[in-house]
Design a protein around this motif. Structure first.
Motif, PDB file in Angstrom:
ATOM      1  N   ALA A 199       0.854  -1.185   0.000  1.00 59.36           N
ATOM      2  CA  ALA A 199       0.000   0.000   0.000  1.00 59.36           C
ATOM      3  C   ALA A 199       0.890   1.235   0.000  1.00 59.36           C
ATOM      4  O   ALA A 199       1.849   1.314   0.773  1.00 59.36           O
ATOM      5  CB  ALA A 199      -0.915   0.002   1.215  1.00 59.36           C
ATOM      6  N   LEU A 200       0.578   2.177  -0.869  1.00 53.74           N
ATOM      7  CA  LEU A 200       1.425   3.358  -1.048  1.00 53.74           C
ATOM      8  C   LEU A 200       0.633   4.648  -0.860  1.00 53.74           C
ATOM      9  O   LEU A 200      -0.476   4.795  -1.386  1.00 53.74           O
ATOM     10  CB  LEU A 200       2.041   3.355  -2.451  1.00 53.74           C
ATOM     11  N   THR A 201       1.221   5.566  -0.122  1.00 56.25           N
ATOM     12  CA  THR A 201       0.710   6.922   0.013  1.00 56.25           C
ATOM     13  C   THR A 201       1.864   7.781   0.507  1.00 56.25           C
ATOM     14  O   THR A 201       2.858   7.252   1.030  1.00 56.25           O
ATOM     15  CB  THR A 201      -0.475   7.003   0.988  1.00 56.25           C
ATOM     16  N   THR A 202       1.754   9.086   0.341  1.00 56.75           N
ATOM     17  CA  THR A 202       2.804   9.993   0.816  1.00 56.75           C
ATOM     18  C   THR A 202       2.278  10.683   2.071  1.00 56.75           C
ATOM     19  O   THR A 202       1.470  11.619   1.985  1.00 56.75           O
ATOM     20  CB  THR A 202       3.180  11.035  -0.255  1.00 56.75           C
ATOM     21  N   HIS A 203       2.707  10.214   3.213  1.00 58.31           N
ATOM     22  CA  HIS A 203       2.174  10.706   4.487  1.00 58.31           C
ATOM     23  C   HIS A 203       2.484  12.182   4.704  1.00 58.31           C
ATOM     24  O   HIS A 203       1.705  12.887   5.346  1.00 58.31           O
ATOM     25  CB  HIS A 203       2.748   9.870   5.639  1.00 58.31           C
ATOM     26  N   ASP A 204       3.624  12.647   4.185  1.00 57.59           N
ATOM     27  CA  ASP A 204       4.024  14.037   4.413  1.00 57.59           C
ATOM     28  C   ASP A 204       3.007  15.034   3.878  1.00 57.59           C
ATOM     29  O   ASP A 204       2.851  16.127   4.429  1.00 57.59           O
ATOM     30  CB  ASP A 204       5.387  14.314   3.773  1.00 57.59           C
ATOM     31  N   VAL A 205       2.350  14.672   2.785  1.00 55.41           N
ATOM     32  CA  VAL A 205       1.392  15.612   2.175  1.00 55.41           C
ATOM     33  C   VAL A 205      -0.044  15.146   2.360  1.00 55.41           C
ATOM     34  O   VAL A 205      -0.988  15.805   1.913  1.00 55.41           O
ATOM     35  CB  VAL A 205       1.694  15.804   0.667  1.00 55.41           C
ATOM     36  N   GLY A 206      -0.216  13.992   2.991  1.00 53.39           N
ATOM     37  CA  GLY A 206      -1.553  13.505   3.257  1.00 53.39           C
ATOM     38  C   GLY A 206      -2.311  13.037   2.035  1.00 53.39           C
ATOM     39  O   GLY A 206      -3.526  13.199   1.942  1.00 53.39           O
ATOM     40  N   GLY A 207      -1.598  12.451   1.075  1.00 48.63           N
ATOM     41  CA  GLY A 207      -2.271  11.967  -0.128  1.00 48.63           C
ATOM     42  C   GLY A 207      -1.312  11.323  -1.097  1.00 48.63           C
ATOM     43  O   GLY A 207      -0.178  10.983  -0.745  1.00 48.63           O
ATOM     44  N   LEU A 208      -1.765  11.179  -2.330  1.00 50.60           N
ATOM     45  CA  LEU A 208      -0.975  10.517  -3.369  1.00 50.60           C
ATOM     46  C   LEU A 208      -0.138  11.517  -4.144  1.00 50.60           C
ATOM     47  O   LEU A 208      -0.598  12.612  -4.487  1.00 50.60           O
ATOM     48  CB  LEU A 208      -1.900   9.761  -4.327  1.00 50.60           C
ATOM     49  N   THR A 209       1.095  11.122  -4.407  1.00 48.31           N
ATOM     50  CA  THR A 209       2.010  11.942  -5.204  1.00 48.31           C
ATOM     51  C   THR A 209       2.625  11.083  -6.307  1.00 48.31           C
ATOM     52  O   THR A 209       2.385   9.872  -6.381  1.00 48.31           O
ATOM     53  CB  THR A 209       3.147  12.513  -4.325  1.00 48.31           C
ATOM     54  N   GLU A 210       3.436  11.721  -7.120  1.00 46.81           N
ATOM     55  CA  GLU A 210       4.127  10.981  -8.176  1.00 46.81           C
ATOM     56  C   GLU A 210       5.052   9.917  -7.596  1.00 46.81           C
ATOM     57  O   GLU A 210       5.342   8.911  -8.243  1.00 46.81           O
ATOM     58  CB  GLU A 210       4.919  11.944  -9.070  1.00 46.81           C
ATOM     59  N   LYS A 211       5.525  10.136  -6.382  1.00 42.93           N
ATOM     60  CA  LYS A 211       6.388   9.151  -5.743  1.00 42.93           C
ATOM     61  C   LYS A 211       5.684   7.794  -5.636  1.00 42.93           C
ATOM     62  O   LYS A 211       6.288   6.749  -5.876  1.00 42.93           O
ATOM     63  CB  LYS A 211       6.771   9.611  -4.338  1.00 42.93           C
ATOM     64  N   ASP A 212       4.419   7.845  -5.265  1.00 41.13           N
ATOM     65  CA  ASP A 212       3.679   6.602  -5.063  1.00 41.13           C
ATOM     66  C   ASP A 212       3.516   5.829  -6.365  1.00 41.13           C
ATOM     67  O   ASP A 212       3.720   4.610  -6.411  1.00 41.13           O
ATOM     68  CB  ASP A 212       2.307   6.926  -4.471  1.00 41.13           C
ATOM     69  N   PHE A 213       3.176   6.534  -7.426  1.00 46.16           N
ATOM     70  CA  PHE A 213       2.967   5.856  -8.704  1.00 46.16           C
ATOM     71  C   PHE A 213       4.292   5.407  -9.325  1.00 46.16           C
ATOM     72  O   PHE A 213       4.362   4.364  -9.982  1.00 46.16           O
ATOM     73  CB  PHE A 213       2.201   6.775  -9.652  1.00 46.16           C
ATOM     74  N   ALA A 214       5.353   6.182  -9.089  1.00 39.36           N
ATOM     75  CA  ALA A 214       6.672   5.780  -9.583  1.00 39.36           C
ATOM     76  C   ALA A 214       7.137   4.510  -8.893  1.00 39.36           C
ATOM     77  O   ALA A 214       7.626   3.571  -9.531  1.00 39.36           O
ATOM     78  CB  ALA A 214       7.683   6.907  -9.364  1.00 39.36           C
ATOM     79  N   LEU A 215       6.958   4.453  -7.572  1.00 41.35           N
ATOM     80  CA  LEU A 215       7.376   3.265  -6.833  1.00 41.35           C
ATOM     81  C   LEU A 215       6.494   2.068  -7.184  1.00 41.35           C
ATOM     82  O   LEU A 215       6.975   0.934  -7.260  1.00 41.35           O
ATOM     83  CB  LEU A 215       7.325   3.544  -5.325  1.00 41.35           C
ATOM     84  N   ALA A 216       5.223   2.331  -7.429  1.00 40.52           N
ATOM     85  CA  ALA A 216       4.317   1.238  -7.835  1.00 40.52           C
ATOM     86  C   ALA A 216       4.784   0.603  -9.149  1.00 40.52           C
ATOM     87  O   ALA A 216       4.761  -0.622  -9.296  1.00 40.52           O
ATOM     88  CB  ALA A 216       2.899   1.779  -7.985  1.00 40.52           C
ATOM     89  N   LYS A 217       5.216   1.435 -10.074  1.00 41.60           N
ATOM     90  CA  LYS A 217       5.718   0.909 -11.359  1.00 41.60           C
ATOM     91  C   LYS A 217       6.939   0.026 -11.148  1.00 41.60           C
ATOM     92  O   LYS A 217       7.102  -1.007 -11.803  1.00 41.60           O
ATOM     93  CB  LYS A 217       6.062   2.060 -12.299  1.00 41.60           C
ATOM     94  N   GLN A 218       7.804   0.436 -10.248  1.00 39.44           N
ATOM     95  CA  GLN A 218       9.023  -0.329 -10.004  1.00 39.44           C
ATOM     96  C   GLN A 218       8.704  -1.639  -9.298  1.00 39.44           C
ATOM     97  O   GLN A 218       9.341  -2.664  -9.550  1.00 39.44           O
ATOM     98  CB  GLN A 218      10.016   0.496  -9.194  1.00 39.44           C
ATOM     99  N   CYS A 219       7.706  -1.630  -8.436  1.00 37.63           N
ATOM    100  CA  CYS A 219       7.284  -2.875  -7.783  1.00 37.63           C
ATOM    101  C   CYS A 219       6.700  -3.841  -8.815  1.00 37.63           C
ATOM    102  O   CYS A 219       6.947  -5.053  -8.761  1.00 37.63           O
ATOM    103  CB  CYS A 219       6.259  -2.573  -6.691  1.00 37.63           C
ATOM    104  N   ASP A 220       5.936  -3.309  -9.767  1.00 35.59           N
ATOM    105  CA  ASP A 220       5.417  -4.149 -10.861  1.00 35.59           C
ATOM    106  C   ASP A 220       6.564  -4.777 -11.634  1.00 35.59           C
ATOM    107  O   ASP A 220       6.520  -5.953 -11.994  1.00 35.59           O
ATOM    108  CB  ASP A 220       4.554  -3.307 -11.795  1.00 35.59           C
ATOM    109  N   ALA A 221       7.587  -3.959 -11.909  1.00 32.71           N
ATOM    110  CA  ALA A 221       8.730  -4.465 -12.676  1.00 32.71           C
ATOM    111  C   ALA A 221       9.483  -5.549 -11.903  1.00 32.71           C
ATOM    112  O   ALA A 221       9.939  -6.551 -12.482  1.00 32.71           O
ATOM    113  CB  ALA A 221       9.677  -3.309 -13.015  1.00 32.71           C
ATOM    114  N   LEU A 222       9.601  -5.390 -10.607  1.00 31.09           N
ATOM    115  CA  LEU A 222      10.285  -6.391  -9.778  1.00 31.09           C
ATOM    116  C   LEU A 222       9.529  -7.703  -9.744  1.00 31.09           C
ATOM    117  O   LEU A 222      10.128  -8.784  -9.728  1.00 31.09           O
ATOM    118  CB  LEU A 222      10.447  -5.857  -8.350  1.00 31.09           C
ATOM    119  N   ALA A 223       8.204  -7.611  -9.741  1.00 35.81           N
ATOM    120  CA  ALA A 223       7.394  -8.824  -9.667  1.00 35.81           C
ATOM    121  C   ALA A 223       7.442  -9.619 -10.958  1.00 35.81           C
ATOM    122  O   ALA A 223       7.164 -10.801 -10.961  1.00 35.81           O
ATOM    123  CB  ALA A 223       5.950  -8.461  -9.314  1.00 35.81           C
TER     124      ALA A 223
END
Length: 215
Positions: A191-215
């Protein structure tokens, strides 16, 4: 945004392997493997030429010794060292050249990784609804749950699932952006979210893509 990915680690590994091949194997082969085609070919040609000349010297030397052992020849034929010196010199030039190329490859990989990490870290602005929907469209396996995106990954066994978690942890540590992880035997839920800003940022979607690639 150019996200941090396994490519950073891959490029470091590629540069390291190219360096080992250049310096401990055949000068030029590592450069070719790293994509430095023209330089690699030139280094390889020099290395092969130098090795060939040294081989010629070695064959001449052995031929002279064996000639004295198995014939009645008493006169000693001096072995010409020219091919040894020239061949060794040419090979040394190829090796030193490949050393500088290897140093350049390692530095380039480090600089790119630092640049990527800075870009990743700078992309922390909270996304509006339209951007979130657009980013989710590119990640069909991820589901939105309020201000979080999540996905469950399935694996063949527990060791495979644990290996995936460790790989994700390495990337998360590198970019200092950590998902919530739920490991259950052969399944891993992220589960991904950016706690510092209280919502979703590009960081979350970028990391999600990398997790997909790892899998």
């Amino acid at each position: 945004m150019k996200p941090f990915s396994a490519n950073g680690k891959t490029k470091r590994t590629k540069a390291r392997n190219a360096t080992l091949l250049n310096l401990l194997g055949t000068p030029g082969l590592g450069s070719l493997m790293a994509g430095r085609t023209a330089v690699g070919i030139a280094q390889l040609i020099l290395a092969v030429a130098g090795f060939a000349l040294v081989t010629i010297w070695f064959c001449q030397t052995m031929s002279s010794y064996y000639g004295q052992m198995f014939t009645e020849q008493t006169e000693h034929r001096p072995v010409v060292l020219t091919s040894l010196f020239i061949g060794g010199g040419i090979f040394a030039v190829a090796w030193v050249w490949s050393l500088f190329t290897s140093i350049s490859l390692v530095r380039a990989a480090k600089l790119e990784e630092v640049s990527t990490l800075k870009t990743f870290a700078a992309s922390g602005a909270k996304l509006d609804e339209s951007k979130i929907l657009s980013a989710l469209a590119a990640l069909p396996d991820w589901k939105r749950e309020g201000q979080t995106i999540a996905r469950t990954f399935g694996f063949a066994d527990f060791p495979a699932a644990l290996k995936f978690v460790n790989a994700v942890a390495a990337i998360a540590e590198a970019v200092q952006h950590h998902p919530d992880v739920n490991l259950r035997w052969k399944q891993v839920t992220l589960a991904l979210t950016t706690h510092d800003v209280g919502g979703l940022t590009e960081k979350d979607f970028a990391l999600a893509k990398q997790c997909d690639a790892l899998a």
